[in-house]
Scaffold this active site. Structure first.
Site, PDB file in Angstrom:
ATOM      1  N   THR A   1      67.613 -24.625   4.113  1.00 23.56           N
ATOM      2  CA  THR A   1      66.373 -24.716   3.341  1.00 23.56           C
ATOM      3  C   THR A   1      66.095 -26.161   2.953  1.00 23.56           C
ATOM      4  OG1 THR A   1      66.834 -22.521   2.436  1.00 23.56           O
ATOM      5  CG2 THR A   1      65.146 -23.824   1.334  1.00 23.56           C
ATOM      6  N   THR A   2      67.138 -26.870   2.507  1.00 25.81           N
ATOM      7  CA  THR A   2      66.982 -28.271   2.121  1.00 25.81           C
ATOM      8  C   THR A   2      66.582 -29.124   3.315  1.00 25.81           C
ATOM      9  OG1 THR A   2      68.667 -27.944   0.416  1.00 25.81           O
ATOM     10  CG2 THR A   2      68.145 -30.221   1.032  1.00 25.81           C
TER      11      THR A   2
ATOM     12  N   TYR B   1      75.132 -16.384   3.154  1.00 23.14           N
ATOM     13  CA  TYR B   1      74.376 -17.063   2.090  1.00 23.14           C
ATOM     14  C   TYR B   1      73.584 -16.038   1.291  1.00 23.14           C
ATOM     15  CZ  TYR B   1      70.946 -20.479   0.191  1.00 23.14           C
ATOM     16  OH  TYR B   1      70.153 -21.241  -0.620  1.00 23.14           O
TER      17      TYR B   1
ATOM     18  N   ARG C   1      65.155 -16.380  -3.148  1.00 23.76           N
ATOM     19  CA  ARG C   1      64.362 -16.712  -1.959  1.00 23.76           C
ATOM     20  C   ARG C   1      64.172 -15.508  -1.036  1.00 23.76           C
ATOM     21  NH1 ARG C   1      63.093 -22.017  -0.854  1.00 23.76           N
ATOM     22  NH2 ARG C   1      64.095 -23.593  -2.149  1.00 23.76           N
TER      23      ARG C   1
ATOM     24  N   LYS D   1      78.297 -18.343   0.349  1.00 21.04           N
ATOM     25  CA  LYS D   1      77.563 -19.256  -0.530  1.00 21.04           C
ATOM     26  C   LYS D   1      76.810 -18.370  -1.509  1.00 21.04           C
ATOM     27  CE  LYS D   1      73.854 -22.685  -0.766  1.00 21.04           C
ATOM     28  NZ  LYS D   1      72.770 -23.404  -0.040  1.00 21.04           N
TER      29      LYS D   1
ATOM     30  N   ILE E   1      78.027 -25.915  -2.022  1.00 20.20           N
ATOM     31  CA  ILE E   1      77.091 -26.333  -0.976  1.00 20.20           C
ATOM     32  C   ILE E   1      75.904 -26.897  -1.729  1.00 20.20           C
ATOM     33  CG2 ILE E   1      75.645 -25.598   0.947  1.00 20.20           C
ATOM     34  CD1 ILE E   1      77.747 -23.498   1.588  1.00 20.20           C
TER      35      ILE E   1
END
Length: 365
Positions: A107-108, A194, A199, A222, A261
């Protein structure tokens, strides 16, 4: 007439002769029992790799030992293509400051704004340039199981050390569907699951993780739900990385978490490494907390993209729908940098406010 008769004989002699069906065969077919076809979804089955030899084959245990994994930013050129020179500098700064791994195209890193060709290319580029110095974890997750399988196959084929997989979002599935989704990607290699309900709109409950934990390729989780979930997993021997920079220090030292993370480590990798490796440090954690809060006042990666541009380590270019933080927030960042100390941030240029006109927003690229 004789010639026609002769021609007819010739045609009959040269015609293709097909075998006649045997009457017994016809009888057998009419009386054969119906056999139910095998289910299309076969557990633990995946397409073969493009190559017989998989680069950088890594054990899950190697991934489980990582403490600081940076969700790396993807910088752009004015035409919207990747700025690989700036990207390489960002990864090098992570290596120099002690990060153990990078998430590519998360996403980043704006994997959601990439084509799969771009995505796999960037994973391969990162492996080829830095795979010997840092673990490369490719975000090859998708809400489509077919896409997730194909992207993960390609990611491991170009050499990534592990995959990051999210649960199917938007078009959400059932709990059993979630388990089946993960079971279809886990056989390919080490995998981090994750969980970020904010989200995806759907939590991955612990019993889903317990169901797939029997796979030797489950490296860990995560987790963004919070300390209680981190503790629940660590008590069961499951490796957990905090997905929340504001909680990662306490998750690491008070709740058994393995590490983080991180988004913030794009900016202050040395400080984040110290928080993950050097024991409890409430003073340092408090010192960087204003930065963490500033970064996440708008959805990630808006704050990070703005900050890196202000530090002069990437061009001030955004792929829409992301836009920079407004002027008053950019002024706040300058003050935060001064309080923490410019020497603790990546890059060597003076932090700048930047004017609104300095930013380029790309809708087509």
């Amino acid at each position: 007439m004789a010639s026609l008769k002769s021609c007819g004989v010739s045609l009959r002699e040269t015609a293709i002769q097909f075998p006649r069906p045997n009457c017994g065969d016809r009888y057998k077919r009419r009386n054969a029992k119906l056999t139910t076809p095998q289910a299309a979804v076969i557990p633990n089955f995946h397409l073969p790799m493009r190559s017989l030899e998989v680069k950088n084959r890594t054990a899950s245990e190697d991934i489980q030992s990582l403490r600081l994994i940076t969700a790396i930013k993807t910088p752009y050129l004015p035409d919207g293509r990747f700025d690989l020179e700036a990207y390489d500098d960002l990864v090098n700064m992570q290596i120099q400051n002690g990060a153990d791994g990078v998430i590519v195209g998360g996403t980043t890193g704006e994997g959601q704004l990439m084509s799969w060709d771009e995505h796999i290319m960037l994973i391969g580029h990162t492996v080829n340039c830095f795979g010997g110095s840092i673990k490369v974890i490719g975000n090859t997750g998708s809400n489509s199981t077919r896409e997730a399988i194909h992207a993960t196959e390609q990611g491991f084929a170009v050499g990534m050390h592990a995959a990051l997989h999210i649960n199917p979002y938007y078009g959400k599935t059932s709990i059993q569907g979630m388990i089946s989704h993960f079971e279809n990607v886990l056989p390919m290699g080490p995998t981090i699951i994750y969980n970020v309900p904010g989200r995806t709109g759907q939590d991955i409950p612990p019993h889903v993780i317990y169901s797939i934990a029997k796979s030797p390729n489950l490296a860990g989780v995560k987790e963004c739900v919070g300390h209680d979930r981190v503790r629940e997993y660590t008590d069961r021997g499951i490796v957990v990385w905090s997905g929340n920079d504001d909680q990662c220090h306490d998750s690491r030292w008070d709740h058994g978490g393995t590490g983080v993370i991180s988004v913030t480590s794009n900016l202050v990798p040395g400080a984040m490494r110290e928080l993950m490796f050097e024991g409890k440090n409430a003073d340092l954690n408090s010192k960087i907390m204003p930065l963490v809060e500033w970064l996440f006042q708008e959805p990630n990666p808006i704050g990070l993209n703005t900050a890196l541009a202000q530090l002069g380590v990437v061009r001030p270019i955004f792929r829409l729908p992301y836009v920079p933080l407004p002027l008053e927030k950019r002024l706040e960042f300058v003050d935060i940098v001064k309080k923490i100390g410019r020497e603790n941030f990546v890059g060597d240029k003076d932090v700048q406010v930047l004017e609104d006109d300095d930013f380029i927003l790309l809708g087509r690229y």
